[in-house]
Write a protein that holds these residues in place. Sequence first.
Motif, short mmCIF file in Angstrom:
data_model
loop_
_atom_site.label_atom_id
_atom_site.label_comp_id
_atom_site.label_asym_id
_atom_site.label_seq_id
_atom_site.Cartn_x
_atom_site.Cartn_y
_atom_site.Cartn_z
N SER A 139 13.55 62.28 -17.05
CA SER A 139 14.71 61.41 -16.97
C SER A 139 14.21 59.99 -16.75
O SER A 139 13.75 59.65 -15.67
N LEU A 140 14.21 59.20 -17.82
CA LEU A 140 13.76 57.82 -17.64
C LEU A 140 14.53 56.88 -18.56
O LEU A 140 14.96 57.25 -19.65
N SER A 141 14.71 55.66 -18.07
CA SER A 141 15.57 54.69 -18.75
C SER A 141 14.79 53.60 -19.47
O SER A 141 15.33 52.92 -20.33
N GLY A 142 13.52 53.42 -19.10
CA GLY A 142 12.76 52.33 -19.70
C GLY A 142 13.13 50.96 -19.14
O GLY A 142 12.62 49.95 -19.58
N GLN A 143 14.02 50.93 -18.13
CA GLN A 143 14.41 49.63 -17.57
C GLN A 143 13.47 49.21 -16.45
O GLN A 143 13.38 48.03 -16.13
N GLN A 144 12.82 50.18 -15.83
CA GLN A 144 11.85 49.88 -14.78
C GLN A 144 10.46 50.09 -15.36
O GLN A 144 10.31 50.77 -16.38
N THR A 145 9.45 49.56 -14.69
CA THR A 145 8.09 49.94 -15.04
C THR A 145 7.97 51.44 -14.76
O THR A 145 8.37 51.91 -13.69
N THR A 146 7.48 52.21 -15.75
CA THR A 146 7.48 53.66 -15.62
C THR A 146 6.10 54.24 -15.91
O THR A 146 5.43 53.83 -16.86
N LEU A 147 5.68 55.19 -15.09
CA LEU A 147 4.42 55.91 -15.33
C LEU A 147 4.78 57.31 -15.79
O LEU A 147 5.59 57.99 -15.15
N ILE A 148 4.20 57.72 -16.91
CA ILE A 148 4.40 59.09 -17.39
C ILE A 148 3.05 59.78 -17.29
O ILE A 148 2.11 59.46 -18.01
N VAL A 149 2.95 60.69 -16.35
CA VAL A 149 1.66 61.31 -16.04
C VAL A 149 1.69 62.78 -16.46
O VAL A 149 2.39 63.60 -15.86
N LEU A 150 0.92 63.11 -17.50
CA LEU A 150 0.77 64.51 -17.91
C LEU A 150 -0.39 65.08 -17.10
O LEU A 150 -1.47 64.49 -17.05
N ASN A 209 -7.23 66.57 -12.34
CA ASN A 209 -6.11 67.31 -12.95
C ASN A 209 -5.16 66.46 -13.80
O ASN A 209 -4.07 66.90 -14.15
N ILE A 210 -5.56 65.20 -14.09
CA ILE A 210 -4.69 64.34 -14.89
C ILE A 210 -5.15 64.40 -16.36
O ILE A 210 -6.30 64.13 -16.66
N TYR A 211 -4.24 64.79 -17.26
CA TYR A 211 -4.57 64.78 -18.70
C TYR A 211 -4.44 63.37 -19.26
O TYR A 211 -5.28 62.88 -19.99
N SER A 212 -3.32 62.72 -18.93
CA SER A 212 -3.14 61.36 -19.41
C SER A 212 -2.09 60.68 -18.55
O SER A 212 -1.24 61.35 -17.93
N SER A 213 -2.19 59.36 -18.49
CA SER A 213 -1.16 58.60 -17.79
C SER A 213 -0.81 57.39 -18.64
O SER A 213 -1.69 56.71 -19.16
N THR A 214 0.46 57.17 -18.83
CA THR A 214 0.92 56.05 -19.65
C THR A 214 1.82 55.17 -18.82
O THR A 214 2.72 55.67 -18.13
N MET A 215 1.54 53.87 -18.86
CA MET A 215 2.42 52.95 -18.14
C MET A 215 3.30 52.23 -19.15
O MET A 215 2.81 51.59 -20.07
N LEU A 216 4.61 52.39 -18.98
CA LEU A 216 5.55 51.69 -19.85
C LEU A 216 6.10 50.49 -19.10
O LEU A 216 6.65 50.65 -18.01
N GLN A 217 5.95 49.30 -19.68
CA GLN A 217 6.62 48.15 -19.09
C GLN A 217 8.09 48.23 -19.51
O GLN A 217 8.41 48.88 -20.50
N PRO A 218 8.98 47.59 -18.77
CA PRO A 218 10.40 47.67 -19.15
C PRO A 218 10.62 47.23 -20.60
O PRO A 218 10.08 46.20 -21.02
N ILE A 219 11.36 48.03 -21.37
CA ILE A 219 11.64 47.63 -22.76
C ILE A 219 13.12 47.73 -23.07
O ILE A 219 13.84 48.41 -22.40
#
Lengths: 219, 294
Positions: A139-150, A209-219
């Motif tokens: 559940s993410l909106s892209g309005q905040q800085t968001t980390l998606i950690v697999l 145990n981290i496969y990948s981490s992606t930081m999304l800036q607000p878009i």
Amino acid sequence: MNVFDILGPIMIGPSSSHTAGAARIGLITRALLDAPAVTANIILYGSFAKTYKGHGTDKAIVAGILGMRADDERIRFSLDVAREQGLQISIETGDLDDVHPNTAFVSLTSRDGRQVSLLGSSIGGGNILITKINGMEVSLSGQQTTLIVLHRDAPGTIASVTELMAEKGVNICNFHLSRKTKGGQAVMTIEIDGHFGPELNTEIQKLPNIYSSTMLQPI
Amino acid sequence: MDLNYNSMADLLSVADQNGGRLSSLVLSQQAEQMELSEAEIYEKMRENYQVMASSIAPGCNPELKSTSGLTGGDAFKMQTFSTSGHSLTGPMISGALYRALAVSELNASMGRIVAAPTAGSCGIVPAAVLTLQEERKLSEKECVMSLFTASAIGMVIANNASLAGAQGGCQAECGSASAMAAAALVELCGGSPAMIDSAVAIALKNVLGLVCDPVAGLVEIPCIKRNASGVAGAFVAAELALAGIKSAIPADEVIWAMKKVGDVMPAALKETAEGGLAATPTGRKLFEKVFGEK
């Protein structure tokens, strides 16, 4: 609410939900892949499926996949740009129960064979809600800085990520966890206050145990 | 400063007490709220105004066509007529009409616009302010500032009713844009806060009950021409208010009425493309033309 919610955003028409929001769904998928895509499979649902041709929803999603923002004047020509860049696109329409009327599934493959997929809805005024990443509920909106950690579903993994964030003085404003199977792949989506540089993301990637981490800036 | 956007009465009483222009008060309050400097906020609004200004010329391209193919080229016709010397309403109104069509047609052709407050109503505020700037030779600064006043009105409407056609019909979308534009015009002409209240009330009253009935669900028919009528309505409201004519019903109560009317409006008339013009034989035929082959 502020004055720029009333006058703004600057966007490509004709519709904030069918065009601007659609571009942002494409853009988030592209950010998750973190590389240019070579194939894109797009499935449109609900009102997106019915009216995409008149609203340019297809062009907007493809534009986002190519890295164009919602106010980029090249959105109109994005299908041509995709052809020139060798991006293979398939667009279908489908039926899906219990989703918002403006919903799209986007699956991308990079040159080295990596794949990401996402289910996202355009919920009005150009705002979006991403509800699935790689089949897992988020559940993410892209309005905040968001980390998606697999990551691997293993004890202490979440604590190690949140401890690191606490050390850096990062305030979490939304946290969502989802996993496929016990001990298998899992995803944390973490929305944070304020702006942080890419170092935070790089350090999370180094944790166990981290496969990948992606930081999304607000878009 | 206790400027708030809960009601027109609250907003305008603070403006009355401070004696300054509403726009300056809104700018200060917004800078405080967003924790940015006034210069930064102003610059961001100036960027909006520049995008508005730069949307007129491409919108007047005679070759312009919407993505669906249903619309385009009317702004060019109106601009040509406006400057031909044969215009019925003179350079102010006919100039506003072609600019409203230009921005709105550019939107339909996937051009770059500023949602004001929505994409469907994006032609009204720019057409009002840009036309007055041209005809009265106003400075860019005054015009950018007037957008803060327009936005403040939009926030009051959003807080008490809605700005979305899907929730309140076209009255909420083009109607709100028209009220915002009327407020900007009154401020640019040096009108008082009470005149702003009347202008907002009159603009909304004149479109109360207007339904959202887009043909084929697209932001084109009748939206583009409603942007033209929306800006004309803004000039009517501002002109009456500047003449000292008061709205018998205050703006807050008109906004309340708009909310109530929107609530009882059937769903078929709120952007679903199931009623009104969308349901006419021609409306259905145009739908088939765009989406029929699929």
